[in-house]
Design an enzyme around this catalytic site. Structure first.
Site, mmCIF file in Angstrom:
data_model
loop_
_atom_site.group_PDB
_atom_site.id
_atom_site.type_symbol
_atom_site.label_atom_id
_atom_site.label_comp_id
_atom_site.label_asym_id
_atom_site.label_seq_id
_atom_site.Cartn_x
_atom_site.Cartn_y
_atom_site.Cartn_z
ATOM 1 N N GLY A 160 0.801 -1.223 0.000
ATOM 2 C CA GLY A 160 0.000 0.000 0.000
ATOM 3 C C GLY A 160 0.833 1.271 0.000
ATOM 4 O O GLY A 160 1.840 1.397 -0.714
ATOM 5 N N GLY A 162 -0.393 0.707 10.001
ATOM 6 C CA GLY A 162 -1.694 1.026 10.589
ATOM 7 C C GLY A 162 -2.732 -0.006 10.202
ATOM 8 O O GLY A 162 -2.593 -0.701 9.188
ATOM 9 N N TYR A 209 -10.014 4.295 15.527
ATOM 10 C CA TYR A 209 -9.037 4.768 14.527
ATOM 11 C C TYR A 209 -8.881 6.287 14.588
ATOM 12 O O TYR A 209 -7.774 6.815 14.555
ATOM 13 C CB TYR A 209 -9.528 4.315 13.151
ATOM 14 C CG TYR A 209 -8.619 4.617 11.981
ATOM 15 C CD1 TYR A 209 -7.579 3.748 11.648
ATOM 16 C CD2 TYR A 209 -8.829 5.732 11.173
ATOM 17 C CE1 TYR A 209 -6.764 3.994 10.560
ATOM 18 C CE2 TYR A 209 -8.021 5.992 10.082
ATOM 19 C CZ TYR A 209 -6.991 5.114 9.770
ATOM 20 O OH TYR A 209 -6.191 5.373 8.678
HETATM 21 N N1 LIG Z 1 -5.457 3.814 2.400
HETATM 22 C C1 LIG Z 1 -5.981 4.946 2.757
HETATM 23 O O1 LIG Z 1 -6.879 5.491 2.095
HETATM 24 C C2 LIG Z 1 -5.466 5.666 3.989
HETATM 25 C C3 LIG Z 1 -6.021 6.900 4.303
HETATM 26 C C4 LIG Z 1 -5.552 7.593 5.414
HETATM 27 C C5 LIG Z 1 -4.537 7.054 6.186
HETATM 28 N N2 LIG Z 1 -4.023 5.831 5.870
HETATM 29 C C6 LIG Z 1 -2.953 5.325 6.729
HETATM 30 O O2 LIG Z 1 -1.816 5.045 5.909
HETATM 31 C C7 LIG Z 1 -1.089 3.951 6.461
HETATM 32 C C8 LIG Z 1 -0.935 2.874 5.406
HETATM 33 O O3 LIG Z 1 -2.231 2.444 4.989
HETATM 34 P P1 LIG Z 1 -2.449 1.400 3.782
HETATM 35 O O4 LIG Z 1 -3.822 1.607 3.276
HETATM 36 O O5 LIG Z 1 -1.298 1.477 2.859
HETATM 37 O O6 LIG Z 1 -2.419 0.026 4.600
HETATM 38 P P2 LIG Z 1 -2.257 -1.462 4.070
HETATM 39 O O7 LIG Z 1 -2.253 -1.541 2.583
HETATM 40 O O8 LIG Z 1 -3.252 -2.265 4.841
HETATM 41 O O9 LIG Z 1 -0.762 -1.859 4.578
HETATM 42 C C9 LIG Z 1 -0.490 -1.822 5.937
HETATM 43 C C10 LIG Z 1 0.961 -2.135 6.190
HETATM 44 O O10 LIG Z 1 1.190 -2.017 7.602
HETATM 45 C C11 LIG Z 1 1.715 -3.237 8.092
HETATM 46 N N3 LIG Z 1 1.264 -3.450 9.460
HETATM 47 C C12 LIG Z 1 -0.007 -3.521 9.931
HETATM 48 N N4 LIG Z 1 0.002 -3.756 11.265
HETATM 49 C C13 LIG Z 1 1.309 -3.810 11.636
HETATM 50 C C14 LIG Z 1 1.983 -4.063 12.856
HETATM 51 N N5 LIG Z 1 1.315 -4.273 14.005
HETATM 52 N N6 LIG Z 1 3.343 -4.083 12.861
HETATM 53 C C15 LIG Z 1 4.045 -3.882 11.718
HETATM 54 N N7 LIG Z 1 3.461 -3.637 10.530
HETATM 55 C C16 LIG Z 1 2.111 -3.621 10.491
HETATM 56 C C17 LIG Z 1 1.231 -4.297 7.126
HETATM 57 O O11 LIG Z 1 2.057 -5.446 7.201
HETATM 58 P P3 LIG Z 1 1.532 -6.870 6.581
HETATM 59 O O12 LIG Z 1 1.631 -6.720 5.077
HETATM 60 O O13 LIG Z 1 2.477 -7.875 7.128
HETATM 61 O O14 LIG Z 1 0.117 -7.035 7.037
HETATM 62 C C18 LIG Z 1 1.362 -3.547 5.806
HETATM 63 O O15 LIG Z 1 2.709 -3.556 5.361
HETATM 64 C C19 LIG Z 1 -1.879 3.485 7.691
HETATM 65 O O16 LIG Z 1 -1.342 4.076 8.855
HETATM 66 C C20 LIG Z 1 -3.274 4.012 7.431
HETATM 67 O O17 LIG Z 1 -3.982 4.215 8.617
HETATM 68 C C21 LIG Z 1 -4.465 5.120 4.788
#
Ligand SMILES: NC(=O)c1ccc[n+]([C@@H]2O[C@H](COP(=O)([O-])OP(=O)(O)OC[C@H]3O[C@@H](n4cnc5c(N)ncnc54)[C@H](OP(=O)(O)O)[C@@H]3O)[C@@H](O)[C@H]2O)c1
Length: 241
Positions: free
Chosen positions: A13, A84, A147
């Protein structure tokens, strides 16, 4: 000498885009992940960025994981707290487990990762800490009390720590993405995306992970040395602070 950057949740992501963009900008990058070995190994093979597995919600695991990264690449100068999770539910149905998992990963994880790295940054008189918060930490979101609380906490942490780091050459900033087209968001049914979500976004589209990554590369750079305690909103105009 190129600087060392560590990206938590850096294998998928937004985090994967951040790791890749930092590498392209000349950093030596390490990407942490929690449990998805298949994705992490594929990411490592594709990008050449080494991956390290530990759970950011566990302080001891973070200290040990950081020591491994530093043994392999050198002292960490740029820390991107990106890992996250979501465990959504209306508050009247939210379980203590849903609350605790999200707080432990999204808020305590930021403490657990930054604390063991902080003294080294102070000693070297340089550091960049970049926290990936969320639009929902700024405005709140129904179904995400856990969250929203964690992500708002990350913003308070950013502002407090920025004041402590300033005299030591360490900047601490946050980025609040809006809806970004990661797997998580693209899994939302097409009609919900089109009829309910896109109309809330004035630019009329989802953000790309690379658009968040470019903000990180800027905040990590020497050019951003006068910017600390700030929040960049990357949300297509959906919400203004
Ligand atoms: N996507 C959005 O629209 C959006 C919007 C606002 C904010 N965000 C924030 O942006 C960040 C990334 O989001 P994303 O959508 O890219 O998430 P994602 O695709 O679900 O990827 C999450 C990543 O975090 C890792 N992770 C989760 N829990 C963990 C833990 N306890 N220890 C170590 N690594 C952990 C996962 O590892 P694994 O692959 O091993 O599971 C994965 O590499 C997050 O903080 C999210 O809250 C996202």
């Amino acid at each position: 000498m190129s600087r060392v950057a560590l990206v938590t949740g850096g294998t998928r992501g937004i985090g994967a885009a951040i790791s890749t963009a930092l590498k392209a900008a000349g950093y030596k990058v390490a990407a942490n992940y929690a449990g998805n070995d298949e994705k992490a190994k594929a990411f490592e093979a594709e990008t050449g960025i080494p991956v390290f597995k530990w759970d950011v919600s566990n302080y001891q695991s973070c200290a040990e994981g950081i020591a491994k990264v530093e043994a392999a690449l050198g002292p960490i100068e740029v820390l991107v707290n990106n890992a996250g999770i979501t465990r959504d539910g209306m508050f009247h149905k939210m379980t203590p487990e849903q609350w605790n998992e999200v707080i432990n990963t999204n808020l305590n994880g930021v403490f657990n990762m930054t604390h063991p790295i902080w003294n080294g940054m102070r000693e070297r008189n340089f550091g960049r800490v970049i926290n990936i918060s969320s639009i929902n930490g700024q405005k709140g979101q129904m179904g995400q009390a856990n969250y929203s609380a964690a992500k708002a906490g990350d913003l308070g942490f950013t502002k407090a720590l920025a004041q402590e780091g300033a005299a030591k050459g360490i900047t601490v900033n946050a980025i609040c993405p809006g809806y970004i087209g990661t797997e998580m968001v693209r899994a939302i049914p097409e009609n919900v995306l089109k009829d309910r979500i896109l109309p809330q976004i004035p630019v009329g589209r989802l953000g790309e992970p690379e658009e968040v990554a470019r903000c990180v590369v800027f905040l990590a750079s020497d050019d951003a040395g006068f910017i600390t305690g700030s929040t960049i909103s990357a949300n297509g105009g959906q919400f203004f602070v």
